[in-house]
Design a protein around this motif. Sequence first.
Motif, PDB file in Angstrom:
ATOM      1  N   LEU A  38       1.354  10.545  64.245  1.00  0.00           N
ATOM      2  CA  LEU A  38       0.114   9.805  64.487  1.00  0.00           C
ATOM      3  C   LEU A  38       0.267   8.311  64.183  1.00  0.00           C
ATOM      4  CD1 LEU A  38      -2.406  12.380  62.989  1.00  0.00           C
ATOM      5  CD2 LEU A  38      -1.994  11.898  65.409  1.00  0.00           C
ATOM      6  N   ASP A  39       1.508   7.878  63.948  1.00  0.00           N
ATOM      7  CA  ASP A  39       1.823   6.480  63.631  1.00  0.00           C
ATOM      8  C   ASP A  39       1.110   5.982  62.381  1.00  0.00           C
ATOM      9  OD1 ASP A  39       3.641   6.121  65.723  1.00  0.00           O
ATOM     10  OD2 ASP A  39       2.059   5.569  67.133  1.00  0.00           O
ATOM     11  N   LEU A  40       0.956   6.854  61.408  1.00  0.00           N
ATOM     12  CA  LEU A  40       0.372   6.463  60.128  1.00  0.00           C
ATOM     13  C   LEU A  40       1.501   6.111  59.171  1.00  0.00           C
ATOM     14  CD1 LEU A  40      -2.285   9.288  59.771  1.00  0.00           C
ATOM     15  CD2 LEU A  40      -2.648   6.945  60.561  1.00  0.00           C
ATOM     16  N   VAL A  41       1.330   5.057  58.425  1.00  0.00           N
ATOM     17  CA  VAL A  41       2.353   4.627  57.476  1.00  0.00           C
ATOM     18  C   VAL A  41       2.373   5.545  56.259  1.00  0.00           C
ATOM     19  CG1 VAL A  41       3.075   2.732  55.971  1.00  0.00           C
ATOM     20  CG2 VAL A  41       2.165   2.238  58.241  1.00  0.00           C
ATOM     21  N   ALA A  42       1.217   6.014  55.845  1.00  0.00           N
ATOM     22  CA  ALA A  42       1.128   6.826  54.645  1.00  0.00           C
ATOM     23  C   ALA A  42       0.064   7.902  54.810  1.00  0.00           C
ATOM     24  CB  ALA A  42       0.798   5.946  53.442  1.00  0.00           C
ATOM     25  N   PHE A  43       0.173   8.928  53.976  1.00  0.00           N
ATOM     26  CA  PHE A  43      -0.836   9.985  53.956  1.00  0.00           C
ATOM     27  C   PHE A  43      -1.091  10.388  52.512  1.00  0.00           C
ATOM     28  CE2 PHE A  43       3.009  12.463  53.670  1.00  0.00           C
ATOM     29  CZ  PHE A  43       2.670  13.488  52.803  1.00  0.00           C
ATOM     30  N   ALA A  44      -2.243  10.976  52.306  1.00  0.00           N
ATOM     31  CA  ALA A  44      -2.573  11.527  50.989  1.00  0.00           C
ATOM     32  C   ALA A  44      -3.512  12.709  51.188  1.00  0.00           C
ATOM     33  CB  ALA A  44      -3.225  10.471  50.105  1.00  0.00           C
ATOM     34  N   TYR A  45      -3.225  13.767  50.487  1.00  0.00           N
ATOM     35  CA  TYR A  45      -4.095  14.945  50.448  1.00  0.00           C
ATOM     36  C   TYR A  45      -4.460  15.159  48.993  1.00  0.00           C
ATOM     37  CZ  TYR A  45      -5.612  19.754  50.268  1.00  0.00           C
ATOM     38  OH  TYR A  45      -6.335  20.889  50.020  1.00  0.00           O
ATOM     39  N   LEU A  46      -5.722  15.193  48.705  1.00  0.00           N
ATOM     40  CA  LEU A  46      -6.188  15.362  47.334  1.00  0.00           C
ATOM     41  C   LEU A  46      -7.042  16.615  47.239  1.00  0.00           C
ATOM     42  CD1 LEU A  46      -6.422  14.081  44.466  1.00  0.00           C
ATOM     43  CD2 LEU A  46      -8.512  12.972  45.277  1.00  0.00           C
ATOM     44  N   SER A  47      -6.631  17.526  46.362  1.00  0.00           N
ATOM     45  CA  SER A  47      -7.389  18.740  46.109  1.00  0.00           C
ATOM     46  C   SER A  47      -8.127  18.564  44.790  1.00  0.00           C
ATOM     47  CB  SER A  47      -6.441  19.936  46.028  1.00  0.00           C
ATOM     48  OG  SER A  47      -7.149  21.085  45.626  1.00  0.00           O
ATOM     49  N   LEU A  48      -9.439  18.701  44.852  1.00  0.00           N
ATOM     50  CA  LEU A  48     -10.271  18.532  43.654  1.00  0.00           C
ATOM     51  C   LEU A  48     -10.774  19.894  43.189  1.00  0.00           C
ATOM     52  CD1 LEU A  48     -12.300  15.415  44.794  1.00  0.00           C
ATOM     53  CD2 LEU A  48     -10.382  15.485  43.197  1.00  0.00           C
ATOM     54  N   PRO A  49     -10.133  20.446  42.164  1.00  0.00           N
ATOM     55  CA  PRO A  49     -10.563  21.746  41.657  1.00  0.00           C
ATOM     56  C   PRO A  49     -11.842  21.624  40.833  1.00  0.00           C
ATOM     57  CG  PRO A  49      -8.792  20.890  40.323  1.00  0.00           C
ATOM     58  CD  PRO A  49      -9.015  19.898  41.444  1.00  0.00           C
ATOM     59  N   PRO A  50     -12.380  22.758  40.400  1.00  0.00           N
ATOM     60  CA  PRO A  50     -13.586  22.714  39.556  1.00  0.00           C
ATOM     61  C   PRO A  50     -13.362  21.863  38.306  1.00  0.00           C
ATOM     62  CG  PRO A  50     -13.084  24.964  40.213  1.00  0.00           C
ATOM     63  CD  PRO A  50     -11.932  24.113  40.663  1.00  0.00           C
ATOM     64  N   GLN A  51     -14.454  21.433  37.721  1.00  0.00           N
ATOM     65  CA  GLN A  51     -14.419  20.593  36.518  1.00  0.00           C
ATOM     66  C   GLN A  51     -13.415  21.108  35.486  1.00  0.00           C
ATOM     67  OE1 GLN A  51     -16.123  17.817  35.460  1.00  0.00           O
ATOM     68  NE2 GLN A  51     -17.208  17.495  37.372  1.00  0.00           N
ATOM     69  N   GLY A  52     -12.718  20.163  34.868  1.00  0.00           N
ATOM     70  CA  GLY A  52     -11.803  20.501  33.788  1.00  0.00           C
ATOM     71  C   GLY A  52     -10.381  20.767  34.229  1.00  0.00           C
ATOM     72  N   ASN A  53     -10.151  20.981  35.503  1.00  0.00           N
ATOM     73  CA  ASN A  53      -8.801  21.210  36.008  1.00  0.00           C
ATOM     74  C   ASN A  53      -8.250  19.940  36.633  1.00  0.00           C
ATOM     75  OD1 ASN A  53      -8.735  23.965  35.272  1.00  0.00           O
ATOM     76  ND2 ASN A  53      -9.898  24.482  37.099  1.00  0.00           N
ATOM     77  N   LYS A  54      -6.952  19.810  36.618  1.00  0.00           N
ATOM     78  CA  LYS A  54      -6.281  18.618  37.125  1.00  0.00           C
ATOM     79  C   LYS A  54      -6.228  18.630  38.656  1.00  0.00           C
ATOM     80  CE  LYS A  54      -1.893  16.207  36.805  1.00  0.00           C
ATOM     81  NZ  LYS A  54      -0.518  16.285  36.325  1.00  0.00           N
ATOM     82  N   PRO A  55      -6.582  17.515  39.306  1.00  0.00           N
ATOM     83  CA  PRO A  55      -6.473  17.436  40.762  1.00  0.00           C
ATOM     84  C   PRO A  55      -5.012  17.475  41.210  1.00  0.00           C
ATOM     85  CG  PRO A  55      -7.561  15.479  39.873  1.00  0.00           C
ATOM     86  CD  PRO A  55      -7.117  16.295  38.729  1.00  0.00           C
ATOM     87  N   THR A  56      -4.803  17.895  42.429  1.00  0.00           N
ATOM     88  CA  THR A  56      -3.471  17.895  43.024  1.00  0.00           C
ATOM     89  C   THR A  56      -3.443  16.840  44.111  1.00  0.00           C
ATOM     90  OG1 THR A  56      -3.222  20.251  42.595  1.00  0.00           O
ATOM     91  CG2 THR A  56      -1.786  19.298  44.266  1.00  0.00           C
ATOM     92  N   LEU A  57      -2.458  15.956  44.053  1.00  0.00           N
ATOM     93  CA  LEU A  57      -2.310  14.890  45.042  1.00  0.00           C
ATOM     94  C   LEU A  57      -0.958  15.044  45.715  1.00  0.00           C
ATOM     95  CD1 LEU A  57      -3.256  12.267  46.379  1.00  0.00           C
ATOM     96  CD2 LEU A  57      -2.350  11.031  44.411  1.00  0.00           C
ATOM     97  N   ILE A  58      -0.979  15.280  47.024  1.00  0.00           N
ATOM     98  CA  ILE A  58       0.237  15.372  47.824  1.00  0.00           C
ATOM     99  C   ILE A  58       0.240  14.158  48.733  1.00  0.00           C
ATOM    100  CG2 ILE A  58       1.528  16.743  49.498  1.00  0.00           C
ATOM    101  CD1 ILE A  58      -0.021  19.199  48.451  1.00  0.00           C
ATOM    102  N   SER A  59       1.272  13.339  48.620  1.00  0.00           N
ATOM    103  CA  SER A  59       1.253  12.051  49.302  1.00  0.00           C
ATOM    104  C   SER A  59       2.663  11.495  49.460  1.00  0.00           C
ATOM    105  CB  SER A  59       0.411  11.077  48.468  1.00  0.00           C
ATOM    106  OG  SER A  59       0.478   9.788  48.989  1.00  0.00           O
TER     107      SER A  59
END
Length: 99
Positions: A38-59
């Motif tokens: 898609l000719d994008l220079v960068a991407f990021a996927y952020l998963s936001l779990p329920p409160q108190g858990n650490k988010p996951t960032l794939i980028s």
Amino acid sequence: MLGTICCNLSTKDFLEQLSEGVDEVDFRSPLAHLSSQLDLVAFAYLSLPPQGNKPTLISNYPTSWTARYLEHQYQSIDTVIVRPRRRMPLPMGLFATGC
């Protein structure tokens, strides 16, 4: 135009790669390939779990930046994240391309 690009990406292969993934490394490759197509220079996927858990960032952003983003919890003020969460989600069929 976007529908044509998406069809050329082999949507089936992309979805299969995602469904077979078991960890962040498995997800990073198909997302990087899609963003490149898609000719994008960068991407990021952020998963936001329920409160108190650490988010996951794939980028493919630099690790120093993604570590800072998570450490300072920028997802709580990032308008790209905050705004959509305040609104009703888009229907999934909206992005159907007929591929």
